[in-house]
Design an enzyme around this catalytic site. Structure first.
Site, short mmCIF file in Angstrom:
data_model
loop_
_atom_site.label_atom_id
_atom_site.label_comp_id
_atom_site.label_asym_id
_atom_site.label_seq_id
_atom_site.Cartn_x
_atom_site.Cartn_y
_atom_site.Cartn_z
N LYS A 197 -9.21 1.25 8.07
CA LYS A 197 -8.75 -0.14 7.86
C LYS A 197 -9.70 -0.87 6.90
O LYS A 197 -9.26 -1.47 5.93
CB LYS A 197 -8.73 -0.89 9.21
CG LYS A 197 -8.64 -2.39 9.07
CD LYS A 197 -8.60 -3.11 10.41
CE LYS A 197 -9.94 -3.45 11.01
NZ LYS A 197 -10.59 -4.67 10.47
N ASN A 198 -11.00 -0.81 7.20
CA ASN A 198 -11.93 -1.63 6.44
C ASN A 198 -12.18 -1.11 5.02
O ASN A 198 -12.73 -1.82 4.19
CB ASN A 198 -13.24 -1.81 7.20
CG ASN A 198 -13.06 -2.73 8.40
OD1 ASN A 198 -12.03 -3.39 8.51
ND2 ASN A 198 -14.03 -2.76 9.28
N ILE A 223 -25.62 -8.55 14.24
CA ILE A 223 -24.79 -8.85 13.07
C ILE A 223 -23.98 -10.13 13.29
O ILE A 223 -23.97 -11.02 12.44
CB ILE A 223 -23.83 -7.68 12.73
CG1 ILE A 223 -24.59 -6.36 12.63
CG2 ILE A 223 -23.04 -7.97 11.45
CD1 ILE A 223 -25.60 -6.25 11.50
N ARG A 238 -4.04 -4.64 15.12
CA ARG A 238 -4.61 -4.99 13.81
C ARG A 238 -5.37 -3.81 13.23
O ARG A 238 -5.46 -3.68 12.01
CB ARG A 238 -5.62 -6.15 13.96
CG ARG A 238 -4.98 -7.43 14.33
CD ARG A 238 -5.99 -8.53 14.26
NE ARG A 238 -6.54 -8.62 12.91
CZ ARG A 238 -7.33 -9.58 12.50
NH1 ARG A 238 -7.68 -10.54 13.32
NH2 ARG A 238 -7.79 -9.59 11.27
N ARG A 281 -18.89 -16.62 10.70
CA ARG A 281 -18.54 -15.80 9.55
C ARG A 281 -18.27 -16.62 8.27
O ARG A 281 -17.17 -16.61 7.73
CB ARG A 281 -17.33 -14.92 9.89
CG ARG A 281 -17.62 -14.01 11.06
CD ARG A 281 -16.49 -13.09 11.36
NE ARG A 281 -16.42 -11.95 10.46
CZ ARG A 281 -15.47 -11.04 10.50
NH1 ARG A 281 -14.51 -11.12 11.39
NH2 ARG A 281 -15.46 -10.03 9.66
N ASP A 300 -19.32 -2.64 14.93
CA ASP A 300 -17.93 -2.35 15.30
C ASP A 300 -17.82 -1.27 16.39
O ASP A 300 -16.72 -0.97 16.85
CB ASP A 300 -17.12 -1.92 14.07
CG ASP A 300 -16.89 -3.07 13.11
OD1 ASP A 300 -17.09 -4.23 13.51
OD2 ASP A 300 -16.52 -2.81 11.95
N CYS A 317 -14.06 -17.19 13.58
CA CYS A 317 -13.19 -16.25 14.30
C CYS A 317 -13.84 -15.90 15.63
O CYS A 317 -14.92 -16.38 15.93
CB CYS A 317 -12.88 -15.03 13.44
SG CYS A 317 -14.10 -13.76 13.52
N ARG A 365 -9.08 -12.68 7.74
CA ARG A 365 -10.09 -13.28 6.86
C ARG A 365 -10.40 -12.43 5.63
O ARG A 365 -10.82 -12.96 4.60
CB ARG A 365 -11.34 -13.65 7.62
CG ARG A 365 -11.82 -12.60 8.56
CD ARG A 365 -13.02 -13.05 9.31
NE ARG A 365 -14.03 -13.55 8.41
CZ ARG A 365 -14.40 -14.82 8.33
NH1 ARG A 365 -13.89 -15.72 9.11
NH2 ARG A 365 -15.33 -15.18 7.47
N1 EPU Z 1 -22.34 -13.60 6.30
C1 EPU Z 1 -22.80 -14.83 5.86
N2 EPU Z 1 -22.35 -15.30 4.67
C2 EPU Z 1 -21.47 -14.59 3.90
C3 EPU Z 1 -21.01 -13.34 4.34
C4 EPU Z 1 -21.47 -12.87 5.57
O1 EPU Z 1 -23.59 -15.49 6.54
O2 EPU Z 1 -21.10 -15.09 2.82
C5 EPU Z 1 -22.82 -13.09 7.61
C6 EPU Z 1 -21.69 -12.92 8.62
O3 EPU Z 1 -21.38 -14.13 9.28
C7 EPU Z 1 -22.24 -11.86 9.53
C8 EPU Z 1 -23.07 -10.97 8.57
O4 EPU Z 1 -23.30 -11.77 7.42
O5 EPU Z 1 -23.08 -12.44 10.48
C9 EPU Z 1 -22.41 -9.68 8.14
O6 EPU Z 1 -21.08 -9.96 7.70
P1 EPU Z 1 -20.33 -9.07 6.61
O7 EPU Z 1 -20.03 -9.91 5.44
O8 EPU Z 1 -21.07 -7.81 6.40
O9 EPU Z 1 -18.97 -8.76 7.39
P2 EPU Z 1 -17.49 -8.78 6.83
O10 EPU Z 1 -17.45 -8.23 5.47
O11 EPU Z 1 -16.91 -10.12 7.09
C10 EPU Z 1 -16.91 -6.36 7.63
C11 EPU Z 1 -15.86 -5.72 8.48
C12 EPU Z 1 -16.12 -6.07 9.95
C13 EPU Z 1 -17.51 -5.56 10.31
C14 EPU Z 1 -18.56 -6.16 9.38
C15 EPU Z 1 -19.96 -5.64 9.61
C16 EPU Z 1 -13.93 -5.68 7.03
C17 EPU Z 1 -12.58 -6.17 6.69
N3 EPU Z 1 -14.55 -6.22 8.08
O12 EPU Z 1 -16.80 -7.76 7.83
O13 EPU Z 1 -15.14 -5.38 10.71
O14 EPU Z 1 -17.82 -5.89 11.64
O15 EPU Z 1 -18.20 -5.88 8.00
O16 EPU Z 1 -19.99 -4.26 9.49
O17 EPU Z 1 -14.45 -4.79 6.35
C18 EPU Z 1 -13.77 -4.95 12.56
O18 EPU Z 1 -13.25 -4.03 11.91
O19 EPU Z 1 -13.56 -5.11 13.79
C19 EPU Z 1 -14.65 -5.90 11.88
C20 EPU Z 1 -14.95 -7.09 12.38
#
Ligand code: EPU
Length: 417
Positions: free
Chosen positions: A22-23, A326, A396, A121, A304, A116, A92
């Site tokens: 998915k990701n 995280i 999802r 996030r 995850d 969320c 998102r």
């Molecule tokens: N963060 C910030 N500012 C930003 C971006 C991120 O503060 O501009 C913070 C987030 O709030 C969080 C941390 O940085 O505390 C890490 O967030 P990251 O950006 O790495 O997460 P993401 O890209 O929003 C993806 C996966 C998530 C997974 C995380 C961490 C996708 C679509 N989602 O989210 O997947 O938990 O990386 O590995 O790729 C899931 O599949 O259940 C899921 C939540």
């Protein structure tokens, strides 16, 4: 609304095959905006988040056609540059269209996603990075309005490792002028998969999968065909399912190297894991040993998998300390696991789980995707019936999970509520 009914106590046996990730699929779908024409994405999982991504792309003008696990995305006429609140609030990851739209059309209007279930996030690091590439970014009426005649390469140092931020900037920089260097970039395997499709399209990217990614912008990208990598979190969830039931299963179509941190912890807990000809065999112990985990960016223990590992620790011999580093609010499953008779206390970002001999099935409610998976695992290990409601969260991100588990001998059914 559907719910799941699980009669626990069955040891899982047999073989299961892992679906596409998915990701990885979500940013890969979005990346097709950068390559006008007919792209073909294969090994796509059937998931609600994929449908939402398709809706987002269609709303921008793409023509999308699906056939089994192959999806064809014609991005020739992606002329609309707005992703609305209705779409972004349901998923998102839709904010990832910002960089590609900006790179292709010089402007984009994308709804801010909001918080969320697992944390606030924010997307501040995505926006800071795009601004460093020369975009003019304004926040108006809940939308990000971004403009740039031409993005220009820059050095960007991320304050924290962000998967989405790294993906966003890699896509935007692919069509910028000059070189972009992403420092403290996220190293998740999904980032390598995204880099691979971009490179096939003609992008010049070095270092994806390390903490320094160099992107030299090119004038244009061309459409391609690409196979999505296997879902490492789905694979990890099956590994824990074998472990928690004392089962013995074989998992096909997974990449064990992507799960090193989980493998080490499962082995410490007494789980036997072997890999022969790309088929991974997982054999659970009579009772797992308690093991501590700390979630970290890749290659650390994945957030995850935290909820699923906690379910396993609920029946472990001894006490386990689990810290979530995280997301600030990713313990929503704890209060539901307590309904199974688990012994868990939470202080700040740390949960202490004292293993009990047996869980007892209960009516519970899914709160987010991975929390739902942990409740299924607890249900599989319980001595009577579990009913899980609100399983739309599960749809999802897990393709036909109840069918796959039933194929391994679990007594699990989906019924209408
Ligand atoms: N963060 C910030 N500012 C930003 C971006 C991120 O503060 O501009 C913070 C987030 O709030 C969080 C941390 O940085 O505390 C890490 O967030 P990251 O950006 O790495 O997460 P993401 O890209 O929003 C993806 C996966 C998530 C997974 C995380 C961490 C996708 C679509 N989602 O989210 O997947 O938990 O990386 O590995 O790729 C899931 O599949 O259940 C899921 C939540």
């Amino acid at each position: 609304m559907d719910k799941l009914i699980i009669k626990g106590g069955k040891k899982l046996t047999g073989e299961v095959s892992v679906s596409g990730s998915k990701n990885a699929a979500l940013p890969i779908f979005v990346s097709t905006i950068l390559a006008p024409g007919l792209n073909e994405i294969r090994n796509v999982p059937f998931l609600r988040d994929i449908n939402t991504t398709i809706k987002v792309l269609e709303s921008l003008g793409a023509v999308v056609e699906g056939n089994g696990n192959i999806v064809r995305i014609d991005t020739t006429h992606v002329n609309n540059v707005e992703a609305t609140y209705d779409l972004v609030k349901t998923m998102r990851a839709s904010v990832l269209v910002l960089g590609p739209l900006l790179a292709r059309h010089g402007r984009a209007r994308v709804s801010l996603p909001g918080g969320c279930a697992i944390g606030a996030r924010p997307i501040n690091l995505h926006l800071k990075g795009l601004a460093a590439l020369g975009a003019d970014i304004r926040l108006e009426h809940g939308y990000v309005e971004a403009k740039a005649k031409k993005l220009k390469g820059a050095r960007i140092n991320f304050d924290i490792s962000t998967v989405g931020g790294t993906e966003q900037l890699m896509m935007a920089a692919a069509l910028a002028t000059g070189e972009t260097v992403l420092e403290n970039a996220a190293r998740e395997p999904e980032i390598i998969d995204l880099a691979e499709i971009l490179i096939k399209m003609g992008a010049r990217i070095d270092g994806a999968g390390t903490d320094t990614v160099r992107i030299t912008g090119v004038k244009e990208l061309a459409p391609v065909a690409h196979d999505v990598m296997p879902d490492r979190i789905e694979a990890g969830t099956f590994m824990v399912a074998a472990a928690i039931t004392g089962g013995d299963i074989k998992i096909r179509n997974m990449n064990l190297e992507h799960l090193d941190a989980l493998v080490f912890k499962l082995q410490d807990a007494g789980v036997e894991i072997t890999n022969r000809d790309n088929v991974v065999r997982v054999k659970g112990p009579r009772r797992p040993k308690a093991v501590n985990i700390k979630t970290r960016p890749y290659p650390g223990f994945p957030t995850d998998m935290q909820a699923q590992f906690m379910a396993l620790m609920c029946v472990a011999d001894g006490a386990s300390v689990i810290s979530e580093n995280i997301f600030e609010n990713r313990f929503m499953h704890v209060s539901e696991l307590l309904r199974f008779g688990a012994d868990i206390t939470v202080e700040g970002n740390t949960a202490t789980v004292k293993g009990v001999k047996k869980l007892s099935g209960a009516p519970v409610m899914a709160t987010d995707l991975r929390a739902s998976a942990s409740l299924i695992l607890a249900g599989l290990a319980s001595d009577n019936t579990t009913e899980i409601s609100r399983i739309y969260h599960l749809d999802r991100g897990y393709e036909s999970i109840e069918k796959k588990l039933a194929g391994l001998g679990a007594d699990i059914q989906r019924v209408k509520e």
